[in-house]
Enzyme design. Structure first.
Site, PDB file in Angstrom:
ATOM      1  N   LEU A   1       0.825  -1.213   0.000  1.00  0.00           N
ATOM      2  CA  LEU A   1       0.000   0.000   0.000  1.00  0.00           C
ATOM      3  C   LEU A   1       0.856   1.259   0.000  1.00  0.00           C
ATOM      4  CD1 LEU A   1      -2.769  -0.974   2.598  1.00  0.00           C
ATOM      5  CD2 LEU A   1      -2.960  -0.940   0.101  1.00  0.00           C
ATOM      6  N   GLY A   2       2.043   1.178   0.587  1.00  0.00           N
ATOM      7  CA  GLY A   2       2.895   2.356   0.649  1.00  0.00           C
ATOM      8  C   GLY A   2       4.148   2.071   1.449  1.00  0.00           C
ATOM      9  N   GLY A  13       7.255   4.105   4.018  1.00  0.00           N
ATOM     10  CA  GLY A  13       7.661   5.287   4.759  1.00  0.00           C
ATOM     11  C   GLY A  13       9.050   5.088   5.316  1.00  0.00           C
ATOM     12  N   VAL A  29       3.900  -0.812   4.257  1.00  0.00           N
ATOM     13  CA  VAL A  29       2.536  -1.137   4.671  1.00  0.00           C
ATOM     14  C   VAL A  29       1.898  -2.012   3.599  1.00  0.00           C
ATOM     15  CG1 VAL A  29       0.284  -0.247   5.362  1.00  0.00           C
ATOM     16  CG2 VAL A  29       2.360   1.045   5.917  1.00  0.00           C
ATOM     17  N   ASP A  56       3.628  14.740  13.325  1.00  0.00           N
ATOM     18  CA  ASP A  56       3.812  14.453  11.892  1.00  0.00           C
ATOM     19  C   ASP A  56       2.478  14.500  11.156  1.00  0.00           C
ATOM     20  OD1 ASP A  56       5.411  14.010   9.699  1.00  0.00           O
ATOM     21  OD2 ASP A  56       5.448  11.837   9.919  1.00  0.00           O
TER      22      ASP A  56
END
Length: 735
Positions: free
Chosen positions: A411-412, A414, A419, A529
């Site tokens: 999904l992504g 970082g 994720v 954040d």
């Protein structure tokens, strides 16, 4: 005439010879244990034709046992008395518990004690004065050995212990004794099993099985070296569900004795676990071993429920136990001796200094690996002790849910890991955050994220389903939000068209979530954040704040100074970016940036139009020229101009240079809803004026301190302008 008579623990002081047992021809069970009955055991009692169960343990009976028993009597408990003589021949066909008496082998009749019983006699345990071991560990009810996170090898304990029975291991190093019969129940097993995942432990497998007793359950350490020991008892309740139902009313209550001293009275596993089943409970006691013998006694005093969830579900239950020395032992444990003998065989074959050197190197390697494992185990144990602990999921379950963390489910990514989307066995779709091995502060942030999300609950905060602490890559399991992040929806490659009501509700929802974190929750949290990529959208496009890896708890009366700046440039408040001053007002500033991005449908830095590179300068120019609504996304076919102007004013107020000029998030909510008038912002923040004086240098807004990708160019990018002096120091300090 009654068939069952239970007068257990009734403080009876008398002899049995005064009772006319011929009246009790129909008696099937008699329990007179845990009293103070003296004298001999009458032959008339054992001759009763219908008697099948006789419990006379924990009294002061003396003399020898009768020479015969009735045809039905197969379960007899005479443990913890003062009986002497030899074991009668009829004992071979019965379950007979003679633990803690004074029996001995009859040499004249060539009659030996049953296997192991000599080690469990009163005052004459095996290895008295000649210890053979310094520790032992048992996985109660298990049929195979298990290595625990405490580096102990837990021995199996699968022996069938009936109503009056005992068991001693072959070495012998430990034993067990069980007494009692589950009343009004048929075919009740003393070993219970659950495949459920257990919380609050690194050793779920230790809790799969447990040994249960209807009355009295004892474990013994045999041949231990004398000294002080730490006895660890581990429990978990199985059958009482956490959800409110009649089954949840069940209560298991018993007493715990170690070396004859009561350590716990009315001990309730589920109560100690905070009212939860399938949650591990550990009890530790320091006790002396003086005669090379240790006794652990779990005793049911008749309290708690008896018939939930089924008839005969009561009495003490234990999952695992261990005893470890609080001194430097001179003898090894049985497991260590086995390993030592194997090493000796190998060493006997080894010839030459070179081979010996290899053995030494291997030993060092194994020692270092063990220390590393121990360190990891302690780190994981610390995570388990966090207040508000979420459900713990196995690595295998999450690996299966994500198709072995397939790139197709990514999904992504970082700064602290990736994720993945996954589907649990119960059908729930989840987002699995995998901590990156390359992240230097990842585990610290991981612990923070668990602690923070577990203790804050709000409709605009992402929901944490659980975590996995196995191995070097801890995992967080969140609810999966179908529509991804706000930045993806607004200005990603697959950007969607969010209408005005949706955008306004997103801003309002984020404001409510932050207001809860700052002012309403039991703990006060600075997220640190807040940015569009950390705002996730559910199926109905409701916003939820995520990624608490950089979150900090704060005191209302204090302003914290952070030695390392954390967050994403472009969303950092000036006082935090330049001096490390941290209050909840840095979240307010970042929220203002998110509102401007949401209204404009563009990131805070964009090179698509050279006149609108930096969102602050562009919006302030429009505001000062009385055209603030021109900043609203041109893709919107219609919007509420009153709401839009209100939101712009709030955003500009939130991004004021001084934290004292920024409103609290509760006031932001009131202004967005129209309950409080949003004031006109007159003064342009000094940081914007300074940028314009220096030629529009806003490079510090475009770099992500936490190492995550940003839409703006890096400081060393050819397209970025010359950095200001404080920028380099901030970046160096932040990294």
């Amino acid at each position: 005439m009654f068939r069952c008579r239970v007068l257990r623990n009734c403080r009876i002081s008398d002899t049995l010879l005064s009772v006319n047992f011929s009246k009790f021809t129909s008696l099937n069970l008699l329990d007179l244990s845990f009293n103070n009955i003296t004298g001999q055991v009458p032959q008339t009692l054992l001759n009763l034709n219908s008697l099948g169960f006789l419990f006379l343990g924990n009294n002061s009976l003396s003399g020898s046992l009768p020479s015969s028993v009735g045809p039905m009597l197969k379960n007899l408990d005479f443990s913890y008395n003062q009986l002497t003589g030899s074991v009668p021949s009829w004992a071979r066909n019965s379950q007979l518990n003679l633990v803690a008496n004074n029996f001995g082998a009859d040499i004249s009749s060539n009659s030996a004690l049953p296997t192991g019983l000599d080690c469990l006699q009163r005052n004459t345990p095996c290895f008295l004065g000649s210890p053979k071991s310094s520790s032992f560990a048992v996985d109660c009810g298990s049929d195979r050995p298990i290595s625990g996170s405490d580096n102990s090898l837990y021995q199996p304990d699968a022996a069938t212990l009936g109503a009056a029975s005992y068991y001693v291991t072959g070495e012998p190093t430990w034993g067990a004794s069980n007494v009692g019969r589950f009343m009004d129940a048929s075919n009740v097993s003393s070993i219970i099993y659950s495949s459920h995942q257990f919380l609050n432990t690194l050793d779920t497998e230790l809790f799969r099985n447990a040994r249960m007793s209807p009355s009295s359950l004892r474990y013994y350490g045999i041949g231990l070296e004398n000294g002080n020991y730490t006895v660890t008892l581990q429990f978990a309740e199985f059958a009482f569900p956490d959800a409110q139902s009649w089954k949840s009313r069940g209560r298991r209550v018993f007493d715990i004795y170690v070396q004859g001293e009561r350590k716990e009275q009315n001990f309730d596993i589920r109560k100690v676990a905070g009212g939860k089943s399938y949650t591990a409970v550990r009890k530790q006691y320091t006790v002396p071993v003086t005669k090379n013998f240790l006794e652990i006694h779990l005793f049911w005093a008749g309290k708690g429920t008896c018939c939930i969830p089924d008839q005969g579900y009561y009495g003490p239950a234990i999952s695992a136990l261990s005893a470890t020395p609080n001194f430097t032992p001179t003898v090894r444990s049985a497991a260590a001796k086995k390993n030592g003998s194997k090493t000796g065989v190998i060493a006997g074959v080894v010839v030459g200094v070179a081979v010996l050197g290899l053995v030494v190197l291997a030993g060092i390697f194994l020692w270092r690996r063990r220390q590393k494992r121990r360190k990891l185990s302690l780190e994981q144990e610390e995570l388990y002790s966090i207040v508000g602990r979420p459900n713990v999921l196995s690595y295998g379950e999450l690996r299966s849910a994500t198709d072995n963390f397939s790139p197709n489910n990514l999904l992504g990514q970082g700064g602290y890991g990736s994720v993945y989307k996954g589907k649990l066995t119960d059908g729930r779709f989840v987002a699995v955050k995998q901590l990156s091995e390359a992240s230097h502060q990842g585990k610290k942030e991981f612990a923070t994220e668990i602690e923070t999300i577990s203790r804050v609950q709000h409709r605009n905060l992402v929901k944490l389903y659980g975590c996995c602490l196995e191995g070097n890559k801890p995992l967080l399991v969140y609810e999966c939000l179908e529509n991804g992040s706000l930045d993806h929806a607004l200005f990603g490659k697959g950007k969607s068209s969010l209408d005005w009501p949706t955008r306004f509700e997103i801003c309002l929802g984020v404001a409510r979530g932050l207001s809860y974190l700052h002012e309403e929750s039991s703990i006060r949290v600075v997220h640190r954040d807040i940015k569009a990529s950390n705002i996730l959208l559910d199926a109905n496009l409701n916003p939820k704040i995520s990624d608490f890896g950089l979150a900090k708890l704060y005191d209302d009366q204090k302003t914290h100074v952070s030695t390392k700046v954390a967050g994403t440039f472009g969303y950092l408040a000036p006082e935090y970016a330049m001096r490390g001053h941290m209050t909840e007002k840095i979240d307010v500033f970042a929220f203002g940036v998110v509102v401007l991005e949401t209204l404009a449908g563009r990131p805070n830095y964009s090179t698509e139009d050279e006149n609108k590179v930096y969102i602050f300068e562009w919006v302030w120019e429009l505001y000062e020229n009385n055209h603030p609504l021109d900043m609203v996304d041109q893709r919107l076919e219609e919007f509420d101009s009153e709401e839009a102007l209100r939101a712009i004013k709030v955003a500009l107020l939130c991004t004021q240079g001084s934290p004292h000029q920024r409103p609290s998030m509760s006031r932001v909510v009131a202004m967005l809803t129209g309950d409080v008038e949003a004031p006109d912002v007159v003064t342009k923040p000094s940081y914007i004026t300074e940028w314009q004086i220096t030629g529009g240098n806003t490079t510090y807004m475009s770099t992500d301190v936490s190492g995550q990708p940003s839409s703006a160019p890096r400081a060393n990018s050819p397209s970025s302008r010359t950095s200001s002096p404080f920028l380099s120091s901030v970046i160096d300090e932040g990294r």
